[in-house]
Design a protein around this motif. Structure first.
Motif, PDB file in Angstrom:
ATOM      1  N   THR A  36      45.950 -11.978  58.249  1.00 16.24           N
ATOM      2  CA  THR A  36      45.719 -13.351  58.597  1.00 16.24           C
ATOM      3  C   THR A  36      45.413 -14.173  57.133  1.00 16.24           C
ATOM      4  O   THR A  36      46.109 -15.032  56.893  1.00 16.24           O
ATOM      5  N   SER A  37      44.879 -13.683  56.530  1.00 16.26           N
ATOM      6  CA  SER A  37      44.259 -14.380  55.271  1.00 16.26           C
ATOM      7  C   SER A  37      45.538 -14.179  54.281  1.00 16.26           C
ATOM      8  O   SER A  37      45.838 -15.384  53.595  1.00 16.26           O
ATOM      9  N   SER A  38      46.296 -13.181  54.212  1.00 15.88           N
ATOM     10  CA  SER A  38      47.537 -13.228  53.358  1.00 15.88           C
ATOM     11  C   SER A  38      48.524 -14.237  53.811  1.00 15.88           C
ATOM     12  O   SER A  38      49.159 -14.964  53.120  1.00 15.88           O
ATOM     13  N   LEU A  39      48.847 -14.219  54.995  1.00 17.61           N
ATOM     14  CA  LEU A  39      49.529 -15.420  55.755  1.00 17.61           C
ATOM     15  C   LEU A  39      49.265 -16.644  55.558  1.00 17.61           C
ATOM     16  O   LEU A  39      50.052 -17.684  54.799  1.00 17.61           O
ATOM     17  N   ALA A  40      48.075 -16.963  55.405  1.00 16.78           N
ATOM     18  CA  ALA A  40      47.662 -18.214  55.071  1.00 16.78           C
ATOM     19  C   ALA A  40      47.816 -18.670  53.867  1.00 16.78           C
ATOM     20  O   ALA A  40      48.085 -19.634  53.222  1.00 16.78           O
ATOM     21  N   HIS A  41      47.373 -17.732  52.892  1.00 16.06           N
ATOM     22  CA  HIS A  41      47.788 -17.953  51.312  1.00 16.06           C
ATOM     23  C   HIS A  41      49.222 -17.930  51.008  1.00 16.06           C
ATOM     24  O   HIS A  41      49.694 -18.957  50.139  1.00 16.06           O
ATOM     25  N   LEU A  42      50.116 -17.375  51.720  1.00 15.72           N
ATOM     26  CA  LEU A  42      51.474 -17.444  51.491  1.00 15.72           C
ATOM     27  C   LEU A  42      51.846 -18.956  52.002  1.00 15.72           C
ATOM     28  O   LEU A  42      52.803 -19.564  51.136  1.00 15.72           O
ATOM     29  N   GLN A  43      51.360 -19.326  53.175  1.00 19.30           N
ATOM     30  CA  GLN A  43      51.572 -20.793  53.429  1.00 19.30           C
ATOM     31  C   GLN A  43      51.216 -21.725  52.533  1.00 19.30           C
ATOM     32  O   GLN A  43      52.001 -22.525  52.389  1.00 19.30           O
ATOM     33  N   LEU A  44      50.146 -21.430  51.903  1.00 21.79           N
ATOM     34  CA  LEU A  44      49.699 -22.315  50.867  1.00 21.79           C
ATOM     35  C   LEU A  44      50.737 -22.446  49.716  1.00 21.79           C
ATOM     36  O   LEU A  44      50.700 -23.601  49.181  1.00 21.79           O
TER      37      LEU A  44
ATOM     38  N   ILE B  63      51.101 -17.733  61.779  1.00 18.52           N
ATOM     39  CA  ILE B  63      50.029 -18.049  61.234  1.00 18.52           C
ATOM     40  C   ILE B  63      49.098 -18.350  62.405  1.00 18.52           C
ATOM     41  O   ILE B  63      48.127 -17.712  62.786  1.00 18.52           O
ATOM     42  N   LEU B  64      49.357 -19.151  63.498  1.00 15.61           N
ATOM     43  CA  LEU B  64      48.536 -19.492  64.400  1.00 15.61           C
ATOM     44  C   LEU B  64      48.445 -18.159  65.292  1.00 15.61           C
ATOM     45  O   LEU B  64      47.291 -17.924  66.043  1.00 15.61           O
ATOM     46  N   VAL B  65      49.280 -17.672  65.778  1.00 13.31           N
ATOM     47  CA  VAL B  65      49.317 -16.258  66.515  1.00 13.31           C
ATOM     48  C   VAL B  65      48.320 -15.285  65.822  1.00 13.31           C
ATOM     49  O   VAL B  65      47.566 -14.748  66.388  1.00 13.31           O
ATOM     50  N   SER B  66      48.631 -15.351  64.481  1.00 10.15           N
ATOM     51  CA  SER B  66      47.685 -14.236  63.648  1.00 10.15           C
ATOM     52  C   SER B  66      46.276 -14.698  64.052  1.00 10.15           C
ATOM     53  O   SER B  66      45.433 -13.986  64.042  1.00 10.15           O
ATOM     54  N   PHE B  67      45.902 -16.096  63.521  1.00  9.23           N
ATOM     55  CA  PHE B  67      44.708 -16.668  63.698  1.00  9.23           C
ATOM     56  C   PHE B  67      44.021 -16.377  65.180  1.00  9.23           C
ATOM     57  O   PHE B  67      42.972 -16.128  65.323  1.00  9.23           O
ATOM     58  N   ILE B  68      44.942 -16.730  66.184  1.00 10.11           N
ATOM     59  CA  ILE B  68      44.237 -16.484  67.607  1.00 10.11           C
ATOM     60  C   ILE B  68      44.010 -15.264  67.817  1.00 10.11           C
ATOM     61  O   ILE B  68      42.798 -14.675  68.377  1.00 10.11           O
ATOM     62  N   TYR B  69      44.729 -14.118  67.240  1.00  9.58           N
ATOM     63  CA  TYR B  69      44.579 -12.677  67.536  1.00  9.58           C
ATOM     64  C   TYR B  69      43.251 -12.344  66.750  1.00  9.58           C
ATOM     65  O   TYR B  69      42.460 -11.577  67.162  1.00  9.58           O
TER      66      TYR B  69
END
Length: 141
Positions: free
Chosen positions: A48-56, A16-22
């Motif tokens: 990026t949004s989907s990964l963040a929601h999966l993490q949630l 997620i961090l890598v995705s957000f940085i990109y």
């Protein structure tokens, strides 16, 4: 089950961090250089949004089965004064939920912007706010 979710949740944060940085690099570059918002930008936004929601979703699952959170909820008056219990039982959960909300709002607003510069600017601002919160309350243990 708890151990598996915890490992998954802890490992996914790096992706997620890598995705957000990109996403942020593309957003700021697109904004400053006044680039065209293309299909790759849309995919980066979606992923990026989907990964963040999966993490949630994984985090919510962890919240309800975590022994630390159970102790926090059942012994609130004592646990609220203990940093680790307060952090996981209240601070981490609330701030991450806030960060995901900011990211979601930014994604929705960006999709509705009429100009490419407006899309990039919106993503840059809202995602920056979200990632600042995420990094601020990410456990370092």
């Amino acid at each position: 089950m708890y151990s598996i979710l915890l490992i998954l949740h802890s490992s996914l944060r790096w992706l997620i961090l890598v995705s957000f940085i990109y996403a942020l690099v593309r957003a700021y570059y697109g904004w400053i250089a006044q680039q065209k918002f293309n299909k790759l930008d849309s995919k980066v936004l979606l992923i990026t949004s989907s990964l963040a929601h999966l993490q949630l979703v994984i985090g919510i699952g962890l919240y309800f089965i975590s022994p630390v959170v159970k102790y926090f909820l059942h012994n609130f008056k004592t646990a609220v004064h203990l940093e680790k219990f307060r952090f996981l039982g209240m601070e981490h959960a609330l701030m991450m939920l806030t960060a995901i909300t900011l990211i979601t709002i930014g994604s929705v607003i960006a999709k509705r912007k009429a100009t490419d510069t407006g899309k990039f600017r919106t993503i840059a601002i809202w995602y920056s706010l979200g990632i600042i919160l995420i990094v601020a309350v990410m456990p370092n243990w």
